[in-house]
Design an enzyme around this catalytic site. Structure first.
Site, PDB file in Angstrom:
ATOM      1  N   HIS A  25      55.057 -15.353  43.392  1.00 37.56           N
ATOM      2  CA  HIS A  25      54.026 -14.886  42.452  1.00 37.56           C
ATOM      3  C   HIS A  25      54.729 -14.097  41.345  1.00 37.56           C
ATOM      4  O   HIS A  25      55.243 -13.007  41.581  1.00 37.56           O
ATOM      5  CB  HIS A  25      53.003 -13.997  43.170  1.00 37.56           C
ATOM      6  CG  HIS A  25      52.236 -14.725  44.227  1.00 37.56           C
ATOM      7  ND1 HIS A  25      51.116 -15.486  43.941  1.00 37.56           N
ATOM      8  CD2 HIS A  25      52.438 -14.832  45.559  1.00 37.56           C
ATOM      9  CE1 HIS A  25      50.654 -16.016  45.065  1.00 37.56           C
ATOM     10  NE2 HIS A  25      51.446 -15.642  46.061  1.00 37.56           N
ATOM     11  N   LEU A  26      54.742 -14.652  40.144  1.00 39.18           N
ATOM     12  CA  LEU A  26      55.390 -14.000  39.010  1.00 39.18           C
ATOM     13  C   LEU A  26      54.402 -13.214  38.151  1.00 39.18           C
ATOM     14  O   LEU A  26      54.812 -12.519  37.228  1.00 39.18           O
ATOM     15  CB  LEU A  26      56.129 -15.033  38.150  1.00 39.18           C
ATOM     16  CG  LEU A  26      57.315 -15.717  38.846  1.00 39.18           C
ATOM     17  CD1 LEU A  26      57.943 -16.757  37.924  1.00 39.18           C
ATOM     18  CD2 LEU A  26      58.361 -14.702  39.295  1.00 39.18           C
ATOM     19  N   ARG A  27      53.106 -13.351  38.428  1.00 39.49           N
ATOM     20  CA  ARG A  27      52.036 -12.554  37.814  1.00 39.49           C
ATOM     21  C   ARG A  27      51.787 -12.842  36.339  1.00 39.49           C
ATOM     22  O   ARG A  27      50.746 -12.450  35.818  1.00 39.49           O
ATOM     23  CB  ARG A  27      52.291 -11.060  37.994  1.00 39.49           C
ATOM     24  CG  ARG A  27      52.432 -10.595  39.431  1.00 39.49           C
ATOM     25  CD  ARG A  27      51.229 -10.941  40.276  1.00 39.49           C
ATOM     26  NE  ARG A  27      51.244 -10.308  41.590  1.00 39.49           N
ATOM     27  CZ  ARG A  27      50.638 -10.804  42.655  1.00 39.49           C
ATOM     28  NH1 ARG A  27      49.960 -11.938  42.576  1.00 39.49           N
ATOM     29  NH2 ARG A  27      50.686 -10.159  43.807  1.00 39.49           N
ATOM     30  N   ASP A  47      46.558 -21.115  46.318  1.00 40.42           N
ATOM     31  CA  ASP A  47      47.048 -20.015  47.143  1.00 40.42           C
ATOM     32  C   ASP A  47      46.445 -18.681  46.708  1.00 40.42           C
ATOM     33  O   ASP A  47      46.312 -18.391  45.524  1.00 40.42           O
ATOM     34  CB  ASP A  47      48.568 -19.911  47.065  1.00 40.42           C
ATOM     35  CG  ASP A  47      49.075 -18.801  47.961  1.00 40.42           C
ATOM     36  OD1 ASP A  47      48.945 -18.927  49.185  1.00 40.42           O
ATOM     37  OD2 ASP A  47      49.562 -17.799  47.425  1.00 40.42           O
ATOM     38  N   HIS A  61      46.470 -22.545  51.561  1.00 40.65           N
ATOM     39  CA  HIS A  61      46.392 -21.187  52.111  1.00 40.65           C
ATOM     40  C   HIS A  61      45.383 -21.265  53.258  1.00 40.65           C
ATOM     41  O   HIS A  61      44.179 -21.242  53.031  1.00 40.65           O
ATOM     42  CB  HIS A  61      45.933 -20.228  51.013  1.00 40.65           C
ATOM     43  CG  HIS A  61      45.731 -18.822  51.455  1.00 40.65           C
ATOM     44  ND1 HIS A  61      46.518 -17.775  51.001  1.00 40.65           N
ATOM     45  CD2 HIS A  61      44.820 -18.248  52.285  1.00 40.65           C
ATOM     46  CE1 HIS A  61      46.096 -16.646  51.532  1.00 40.65           C
ATOM     47  NE2 HIS A  61      45.070 -16.908  52.319  1.00 40.65           N
ATOM     48  N   HIS A  84      52.720 -19.965  54.316  1.00 43.43           N
ATOM     49  CA  HIS A  84      52.899 -18.744  55.129  1.00 43.43           C
ATOM     50  C   HIS A  84      52.225 -18.797  56.513  1.00 43.43           C
ATOM     51  O   HIS A  84      51.305 -18.030  56.801  1.00 43.43           O
ATOM     52  CB  HIS A  84      52.441 -17.510  54.373  1.00 43.43           C
ATOM     53  CG  HIS A  84      51.177 -17.651  53.568  1.00 43.43           C
ATOM     54  ND1 HIS A  84      49.990 -18.116  54.090  1.00 43.43           N
ATOM     55  CD2 HIS A  84      50.928 -17.370  52.269  1.00 43.43           C
ATOM     56  CE1 HIS A  84      49.072 -18.112  53.148  1.00 43.43           C
ATOM     57  NE2 HIS A  84      49.607 -17.678  52.036  1.00 43.43           N
ATOM     58  N   ASP A 102      56.748 -15.656  49.471  1.00 47.89           N
ATOM     59  CA  ASP A 102      55.421 -15.158  49.084  1.00 47.89           C
ATOM     60  C   ASP A 102      55.570 -13.833  48.347  1.00 47.89           C
ATOM     61  O   ASP A 102      54.791 -12.892  48.540  1.00 47.89           O
ATOM     62  CB  ASP A 102      54.502 -15.014  50.296  1.00 47.89           C
ATOM     63  CG  ASP A 102      53.022 -14.849  49.904  1.00 47.89           C
ATOM     64  OD1 ASP A 102      52.704 -15.000  48.710  1.00 47.89           O
ATOM     65  OD2 ASP A 102      52.200 -14.549  50.783  1.00 47.89           O
ATOM     66  N   HIS A 120      53.093  -5.658  43.167  1.00 46.39           N
ATOM     67  CA  HIS A 120      51.948  -4.850  42.736  1.00 46.39           C
ATOM     68  C   HIS A 120      52.444  -3.535  42.156  1.00 46.39           C
ATOM     69  O   HIS A 120      53.463  -2.990  42.622  1.00 46.39           O
ATOM     70  CB  HIS A 120      51.017  -4.553  43.914  1.00 46.39           C
ATOM     71  CG  HIS A 120      50.326  -5.752  44.469  1.00 46.39           C
ATOM     72  ND1 HIS A 120      49.342  -6.427  43.790  1.00 46.39           N
ATOM     73  CD2 HIS A 120      50.491  -6.411  45.652  1.00 46.39           C
ATOM     74  CE1 HIS A 120      48.921  -7.444  44.532  1.00 46.39           C
ATOM     75  NE2 HIS A 120      49.611  -7.458  45.652  1.00 46.39           N
TER      76      HIS A 120
END
Length: 418
Positions: A50-52, A137, A164, A217, A290, A294
């Site tokens: 997750h690169l946001r 996901d 997911h 996952h 994964d 944050h």
């Protein structure tokens, strides 16, 4: 033409070699006159990052996330679609591909528009932009009819659908499995069944469609047993496990420290044993981080309000090596071939980039490589924008000291490269 010589490195931990790189390609591998301690491995490929960006740049950007990736030995990452806006159009795919990065970035497309689980993305235009993996996901595609259609459409083009696995009704709203000791009683249990039910359903749907299904996952023994059944029948089903699910248990989360709040939740020790065994056997195909960054202020909120997720790109290799030591003969070092298989070769194949990444260390192959110190004893250093990991500050016996993408350093803090 850029020329670089790696002196006395040990490909896959074997005999020391001098490895010559010219123009981004390995052009010579010869016995070394002076051996060195560093292990040479193919650059890692993360199938689940997750690169946001776009929309969550306060937590991570493509540039900072791939800097963390390079620090962990990764030369390619597969970037999940749950950004803001969601990556569900060709224009957004192109935006991600155009961003500056320290590793190759391969965008995932959402399966459904806006991750809403109601209408399917048109897969063909996304595939024309280079997308090979489709996933909602962060949310389970719970509608079985829609999932069946998605698998059938993907199957026609050889695309991968990644699920997911989390039944929304059975899982409820909790974020962690109930502690088996009964100490924590003020949360609703999220049973392992919530994962395994979706895995079983989608395995049958994949069997019906002939499409490639990938389970994100995996966290439970029940899911492993479903996957074992699927593999025994030759079904086109693959799965991943995260480093944190290989090492942490529900007991680590008993104090409700938000650093241990993740999705899927941490499970019982028996589940962890099952995951390690499945990875060693090939029932689980790959390790995927994964990586879920944050901002510190949000992750520090009380458990019910804190977001899911843990970062993992910088810590993946040492955590995986620690988890898998029980499968290596006493006194032996890590099985570096096995590490390369689950962190490089197989992820690259599943991502559809196996012609360039996850390649063997051999003359004529692209020089996507990482150098590993197998005797390191230093605390983990973080290079991304966020630090939400329970492994921060821990010392491990293994660390990545340098990473090269097409022969050019993307990570070399100790100047390990000449």
């Amino acid at each position: 033409m850029t020329r670089r010589l790696l002196r006395g490195v040990r490909p896959y931990g074997a005999a020391p070699m001098d490895v010559l790189i010219e123009g981004g390609i390995i052009t010579s591998i010869t016995p070394a006159a002076t051996p060195g301690p560093l292990v040479l491995l193919p650059g890692f490929v993360d199938l689940h990052t997750h690169l946001r960006e776009p929309g969550g740049e306060e937590a991570e950007t493509i540039l900072t996330g791939t800097r963390a990736a390079a620090a962990g030995g990764y030369t390619a990452v597969v970037a999940m679609a749950n950004t803001a806006p969601v990556i569900d159009t060709p224009a957004l795919v192109r935006r991600v591909l155009a961003a500056e990065a320290h590793a190759d970035v391969h965008p995932v497309s959402a399966i459904t528009h806006g991750l809403a689980g109601t209408s399917l993305v048109d897969m063909e235009p996304m595939a024309e932009e280079g997308v090979r993996v489709f996933s909602d996901d962060g949310r389970c595609l719970a509608d079985p009819a829609l999932m069946r259609t998605a698998l059938r459409r993907a199957g026609r083009s050889g695309l991968l659908v990644a699920q997911h696995a989390q039944d929304p009704v059975l899982a409820g709203g909790d974020t962690r499995a109930l502690d088996r000791t009964g100490v924590v009683l003020d949360v609703q249990e999220w049973p392992a069944l919530a994962e395994a039910v979706i895995v079983a359903r989608d395995v049958l749907l994949a069997s019906d469609s002939g499409a490639r299904l990938h389970i994100c996952h995996v966290s439970t023994r029940a899911s492993v047993e479903v996957l074992r059944w699927a593999k025994s029948r030759g079904l086109p089903v693959t799965a991943e496990v995260t480093p944190h699910h290989l090492t942490l248990t529900e007991a680590d989360a008993a104090g409700r420290d938000p650093r241990y709040k993740m999705n899927p939740p941490l499970r019982a020790p028996d589940d962890v044993r099952a995951l390690r065994e499945a990875l060693a056997e090939g029932i689980i195909d790959v390790v995927a981080t994964d990586h879920a960054p944050h901002p510190a202020d949000r992750k520090a909120l009380p458990w019910p309000q804190a977001p899911f997720g843990v970062i993992g790109l910088e810590t993946a290799l040492p955590v995986v090596v620690e988890a898998m030591r029980s499968f290596w003969p006493p006194g032996d070092g890590p099985s570096w071939e096995q590490v390369a298989r689950v962190m490089s070769t197989e992820p690259a194949r599943l991502a559809g980039i196996g012609e360039r990444h996850g390649r063997p260390i051999a003359v004529g192959e692209p020089a996507h490589l990482c150098l590993v110190d197998p005797g390191a004893d230093a605390p983990v250093t973080l290079y991304g924008r966020s630090a939400n990991t329970p492994f921060a500050g821990r010392s491990f016996g293994v660390r990545v000291v340098a990473t090269l993408r097409a022969g050019e350093p993307t990570h070399d803090p100790d100047e390990a490269l000449d």
